[in-house]
Design an enzyme around this catalytic site. Structure first.
Site, PDB file in Angstrom:
ATOM      1  N   SER A 246       0.788  -1.226   0.000  1.00 48.05           N
ATOM      2  CA  SER A 246       0.000   0.000   0.000  1.00 48.05           C
ATOM      3  C   SER A 246       0.822   1.280   0.000  1.00 48.05           C
ATOM      4  CB  SER A 246      -0.949   0.008   1.206  1.00 48.05           C
ATOM      5  OG  SER A 246      -0.226   0.020   2.413  1.00 48.05           O
ATOM      6  N   LYS A 289      -7.011   3.694   8.480  1.00 54.21           N
ATOM      7  CA  LYS A 289      -6.076   4.684   7.942  1.00 54.21           C
ATOM      8  C   LYS A 289      -6.668   6.079   7.949  1.00 54.21           C
ATOM      9  CE  LYS A 289      -3.572   1.372   5.043  1.00 54.21           C
ATOM     10  NZ  LYS A 289      -3.263   0.918   3.662  1.00 54.21           N
TER      11      LYS A 289
END
Length: 350
Positions: A246, A289
């Site tokens: 990511s 996140k």
């Protein structure tokens, strides 16, 4: 046992044996928002901490504003464990203050006389008598009542720093660190917490050369940009394990920033996997996140377009406080990451 239900709690799923995990229903709980932490602290944590330390609201007051400062500056975590520890530290400081206060009682002649010649003499002289009160059948509430006459200690910002030390976190931290070209902010999820990570490229490799050619930082046949240079990519907080794809878009953004000498926006964080052809692929942990980004003062978050479905899991008030930017290709990321757009908007071949 066939009809029994067992409940287990774990911070990390990796150590659980696969055969056992295959027979479990896994419920993942995201981190708390600052607003949720505030409600938990005011309703549950503070009363429990006061009771554990033999105090009451007559001895110690922690205003809502102070709890907000405590959450913002000392306890940026997914849960509330450290928040409770810090509240306990404040309670211990208050308990010491209560214990050290003088228990001097001015006794007048109309007090019920005691069978003690020395005490009678002192009373006749109008002097003060120091008395030590030892509650019988001691429990937390009786101790609190014994000191009820003292004024309550109100925790303010100054007391926070005196008891807990200087603030551990600062809202300006990201802005101050993203002050030079080559630094970008990525979002990382770990089993223990979600956080942001600053990437700073400064090992030359064929892959870096290939990306430089794709971005047309130099002509494919003349990679003068990399001539005589080594590039080292630094992930701060080295003690925190990091894996997964990511950080792909963040790595490329850092390289573009370094080679173009353009600074990445300090209020922007990003996450997403990137293919060799520049497509931005979806990643996991979006809710955590985004919560981490908001917790660290980020205002704009760049996400893969195919992660838009995951936004339904994010609390609406959190989404309302952030600008969510969706990217399908790498040039979309670069367009939003830099003030004024991608440095090589006209030349990139992603």
């Amino acid at each position: 046992m066939f009809h029994s239900t067992f409940q287990a709690i774990a911070n990390r799923i990796q150590p659980i044996p696969p055969p056992l995990l295959d027979r479990m229903e896994v419920i993942e709980l995201p981190g708390y928002t600052p607003e949720e932490k505030l409600k938990i602290a005011m309703k549950d944590l503070i009363p429990r901490v006061l009771d554990q330390h033999g105090l009451s609201s007559n001895n110690l007051e922690i205003p809502e504003g102070t709890v907000k400062l405590l959450i913002q500056r000392y306890t940026r975590e997914a849960g509330v464990r450290n928040l409770e520890r810090n509240l306990a530290a404040l309670a211990r400081a208050a308990a010491v203050r209560v214990a050290e206060q003088e228990s001097t009682i001015s006794v007048s002649k109309d007090v019920h006389p005691m069978d003690a010649p020395l005490l009678d003499t002192r009373l006749a002289e109008g002097a003060e008598v120091e008395m030590e009160v030892l509650p019988m059948g001691v429990n937390n509430h009786e101790i609190s009542n014994a000191f009820r006459s003292t004024s309550a200690l109100v925790v303010d910002e100054a007391m926070l720093e005196k008891v807990l030390g200087p603030p551990r976190y600062d809202d300006k931290e990201t802005a101050e660190r993203v002050t030079t070209p080559g630094v970008s902010v990525g979002l990382v999820w770990t089993p223990s917490e979600e956080r942001f990570s600053l990437l700073r490229p400064r090992q030359q490799s064929e892959r870096v050369r290939a990306r430089a050619a794709d971005l047309q930082l130099a002509a494919a046949g003349q990679l003068n940009l990399m001539e005589g240079r080594d590039v080292h990519i630094h992930f701060p907080a080295g003690a925190v394990p990091k894996d997964g794809p990511s950080a792909g878009v963040t790595l490329v953004t850092s390289l573009v920033s370094l080679f173009s000498q353009r600074k990445v926006r300090a209020d922007t964080a990003m996450t997403g996997e990137m293919t060799l052809r520049g497509l931005v692929l979806p990643v996991g942990g979006i809710e955590d996140k985004i919560l981490a980004a908001r917790r660290y003062g980020i205002k704009r978050v760049i996400l893969p377009e195919r992660n838009v479905k995951d936004l339904v899991e994010v609390p609406s008030h959190v989404l309302a406080s952030l600008e969510i930017l969706l990217a399908k290709r790498m040039e979309d990321v670069l367009e939003e990451a830099f003030e004024g757009g991608c440095p090589w908007r006209l030349h990139a071949k992603l």
